[in-house]
Design a protein around this motif. Sequence first.
Motif, PDB file in Angstrom:
ATOM      1  N   LEU A 155      11.693   5.507 -11.652  1.00  0.00           N
ATOM      2  CA  LEU A 155      11.540   5.169  -9.920  1.00  0.00           C
ATOM      3  C   LEU A 155       9.944   4.991  -9.851  1.00  0.00           C
ATOM      4  O   LEU A 155       9.755   4.154  -9.164  1.00  0.00           O
ATOM      5  CB  LEU A 155      11.853   6.352  -9.150  1.00  0.00           C
ATOM      6  N   ILE A 156       9.106   5.404 -10.648  1.00  0.00           N
ATOM      7  CA  ILE A 156       7.578   5.188 -10.412  1.00  0.00           C
ATOM      8  C   ILE A 156       7.276   3.816 -10.817  1.00  0.00           C
ATOM      9  O   ILE A 156       6.657   3.094 -10.256  1.00  0.00           O
ATOM     10  CB  ILE A 156       6.918   6.453 -11.384  1.00  0.00           C
ATOM     11  N   VAL A 171       0.884  -1.371  -0.080  1.00  0.00           N
ATOM     12  CA  VAL A 171       0.020  -0.006   0.061  1.00  0.00           C
ATOM     13  C   VAL A 171       0.926   1.311  -0.157  1.00  0.00           C
ATOM     14  O   VAL A 171       0.474   2.323  -0.804  1.00  0.00           O
ATOM     15  CB  VAL A 171      -0.996  -0.028   1.179  1.00  0.00           C
ATOM     16  N   ILE A 172       2.080   1.348   0.714  1.00  0.00           N
ATOM     17  CA  ILE A 172       2.879   2.368   0.873  1.00  0.00           C
ATOM     18  C   ILE A 172       3.458   2.718  -0.600  1.00  0.00           C
ATOM     19  O   ILE A 172       3.477   3.751  -0.977  1.00  0.00           O
ATOM     20  CB  ILE A 172       3.863   2.198   1.855  1.00  0.00           C
ATOM     21  N   LEU A 173       3.857   1.615  -1.449  1.00  0.00           N
ATOM     22  CA  LEU A 173       4.408   1.586  -2.626  1.00  0.00           C
ATOM     23  C   LEU A 173       3.503   1.961  -3.664  1.00  0.00           C
ATOM     24  O   LEU A 173       3.893   2.921  -4.523  1.00  0.00           O
ATOM     25  CB  LEU A 173       5.015   0.325  -2.690  1.00  0.00           C
ATOM     26  N   LEU A 222       8.644   1.554  -8.264  1.00  0.00           N
ATOM     27  CA  LEU A 222       7.760   1.264  -7.196  1.00  0.00           C
ATOM     28  C   LEU A 222       6.573   0.399  -7.523  1.00  0.00           C
ATOM     29  O   LEU A 222       6.029  -0.326  -6.665  1.00  0.00           O
ATOM     30  CB  LEU A 222       7.311   2.616  -6.675  1.00  0.00           C
ATOM     31  N   LEU A 223       5.812   0.645  -8.613  1.00  0.00           N
ATOM     32  CA  LEU A 223       4.859  -0.299  -8.946  1.00  0.00           C
ATOM     33  C   LEU A 223       5.035  -1.633  -9.350  1.00  0.00           C
ATOM     34  O   LEU A 223       4.321  -2.385  -8.729  1.00  0.00           O
ATOM     35  CB  LEU A 223       4.258   0.231 -10.323  1.00  0.00           C
ATOM     36  N   VAL A 224       6.058  -2.072  -9.622  1.00  0.00           N
ATOM     37  CA  VAL A 224       6.595  -3.535  -9.764  1.00  0.00           C
ATOM     38  C   VAL A 224       6.839  -3.912  -8.597  1.00  0.00           C
ATOM     39  O   VAL A 224       6.333  -5.057  -8.073  1.00  0.00           O
ATOM     40  CB  VAL A 224       7.789  -3.618 -10.660  1.00  0.00           C
ATOM     41  N   ILE A 225       7.392  -3.225  -7.608  1.00  0.00           N
ATOM     42  CA  ILE A 225       7.818  -3.999  -6.167  1.00  0.00           C
ATOM     43  C   ILE A 225       6.663  -3.998  -5.201  1.00  0.00           C
ATOM     44  O   ILE A 225       6.239  -5.173  -4.831  1.00  0.00           O
ATOM     45  CB  ILE A 225       8.544  -3.101  -5.463  1.00  0.00           C
ATOM     46  N   ALA A 226       5.619  -3.064  -5.440  1.00  0.00           N
ATOM     47  CA  ALA A 226       4.202  -3.136  -4.963  1.00  0.00           C
ATOM     48  C   ALA A 226       3.387  -4.259  -5.568  1.00  0.00           C
ATOM     49  O   ALA A 226       2.797  -5.120  -4.677  1.00  0.00           O
ATOM     50  CB  ALA A 226       3.180  -2.140  -4.998  1.00  0.00           C
TER      51      ALA A 226
END
Length: 51
Positions: free
Chosen positions: A28-29, A10-12, A32-36
């Motif tokens: 970077l955007i 959720v934070i990511l 973050l989406l891939v990690i989430a």
Amino acid sequence: MRSLLYIIAVILIIGWILGAFVYSVGGLIHILLVIAIISLILGFLRRDTAL
């Protein structure tokens, strides 16, 4: 452990949304989406084994 993955996801996702609409950070955007998404998938997979 599962709830920690959801909190991180959720934070990511919130960070991704802020990055997409407020800042122009570039790659970077998407990182973050891939990690989430990966953390959500891991949460779903580990939920079955935790029962």
